[in-house]
Design a protein around this motif. Structure first.
Motif, PDB file in Angstrom:
ATOM      1  N   SER A  13      37.145  34.554  26.247  1.00 42.06           N
ATOM      2  CA  SER A  13      36.466  35.804  26.592  1.00 42.06           C
ATOM      3  C   SER A  13      35.361  36.061  25.572  1.00 42.06           C
ATOM      4  N   LEU A  61      32.287  37.362  40.261  1.00 47.52           N
ATOM      5  CA  LEU A  61      32.780  37.698  38.924  1.00 47.52           C
ATOM      6  C   LEU A  61      33.877  38.759  38.935  1.00 47.52           C
ATOM      7  N   ARG A  64      36.683  39.091  36.338  1.00 49.80           N
ATOM      8  CA  ARG A  64      36.274  38.438  35.083  1.00 49.80           C
ATOM      9  C   ARG A  64      35.307  39.271  34.258  1.00 49.80           C
ATOM     10  N   VAL A  65      34.638  40.269  34.850  1.00 50.33           N
ATOM     11  CA  VAL A  65      33.652  41.060  34.112  1.00 50.33           C
ATOM     12  C   VAL A  65      34.008  42.541  34.196  1.00 50.33           C
ATOM     13  N   LEU A  78      33.268  39.422  29.351  1.00 52.84           N
ATOM     14  CA  LEU A  78      33.332  38.360  30.357  1.00 52.84           C
ATOM     15  C   LEU A  78      34.530  37.497  30.009  1.00 52.84           C
ATOM     16  N   ASN A  79      35.503  37.436  30.909  1.00 53.43           N
ATOM     17  CA  ASN A  79      36.735  36.683  30.693  1.00 53.43           C
ATOM     18  C   ASN A  79      36.667  35.319  31.367  1.00 53.43           C
ATOM     19  N   ASP A  80      37.531  34.419  30.909  1.00 53.45           N
ATOM     20  CA  ASP A  80      37.660  33.084  31.504  1.00 53.45           C
ATOM     21  C   ASP A  80      36.273  32.464  31.729  1.00 53.45           C
ATOM     22  N   THR A  81      35.472  32.381  30.673  1.00 53.20           N
ATOM     23  CA  THR A  81      34.091  31.902  30.785  1.00 53.20           C
ATOM     24  C   THR A  81      34.026  30.488  31.352  1.00 53.20           C
ATOM     25  N   GLN A  82      32.991  30.258  32.131  1.00 51.59           N
ATOM     26  CA  GLN A  82      32.714  28.962  32.744  1.00 51.59           C
ATOM     27  C   GLN A  82      31.363  28.471  32.230  1.00 51.59           C
ATOM     28  N   ASP A  85      28.389  30.217  33.429  1.00 51.50           N
ATOM     29  CA  ASP A  85      28.100  31.564  32.931  1.00 51.50           C
ATOM     30  C   ASP A  85      27.007  31.556  31.859  1.00 51.50           C
TER      31      ASP A  85
END
Length: 183
Positions: A13, A61, A64-65, A78-82, A85
């Motif tokens: 995150s 998102l 996640r946001v 921002l969680n579980d970034t890819q 992103d």
């Protein structure tokens, strides 16, 4: 913006900071976050919006946001970034009847991805005086990993070959050492 650039490891995150100052109450507060991704920087996408008390998230998102401090801060998490992103995030804050132009801040987010194990191969004549071609590749990793080669003495490591002359499966290592005895 309290930061101009941030790095995060894929899956973690990250807090994207955006502060503002206003003389008005928050009844007309408008906050818009956009992303110009590295993959298509000329095509920004809306990330999350706060408009007159309502939060609207980009469907891709959702979950996640999130805003973290509204209405006093425009920070988002921002969680579980890819890797997708990564890019330039812009935070725009407007709070009528404040007469100033909307404040816009930019932040560069880099999402790092640990490298996959390298796949290393070789082919050619391993006899004395023969030529051998060595190659290694890595499929994943941000930034792209660098592979370094080092020649070692025969006492340090031997060429991976068994007595029947068959070759083992490709070497998987972050550093490749190959010994070709020269006499």
């Amino acid at each position: 913006m309290r930061e101009s650039s941030l790095e995060v490891v894929r899956g973690d995150s990250v807090l994207l900071p955006c502060s503002f100052f206003t003389f008005s109450d928050f009844s007309s507060l408008n906050v818009i976050w956009t992303l110009a991704p590295f993959s298509s920087p000329k095509t920004p996408v809306q990330v999350i919006v706060f408009d007159h008390g309502q939060v609207i998230k980009n469907p891709s998102l959702i979950g996640r946001v999130h805003f973290t401090g509204l209405p006093f801060s425009a920070d988002i998490i921002l969680n579980d970034t890819q890797v997708s992103d990564g890019g330039i995030y812009r935070c725009m804050v407007n709070n009528p009847p404040d007469t100033a132009d909307p404040g816009v801040g930019e932040l560069l987010l880099s999402v790092l991805e640990p490298p996959s194990l390298p796949v290393c191969e070789w082919d050619g004549a391993i006899d004395m005086g023969g030529s051998v071609r060595l190659s290694c590749s890595v499929e994943e990793g941000v930034p792209p990993p660098k592979i370094h080669w080092k020649k070692v003495t025969p006492e340090e490591i031997s060429l991976p070959i068994n007595m029947e002359g068959r070759y083992p499966t490709p070497v998987r290592s972050s550093t490749v050492f190959v010994n070709l005895p020269l006499r």
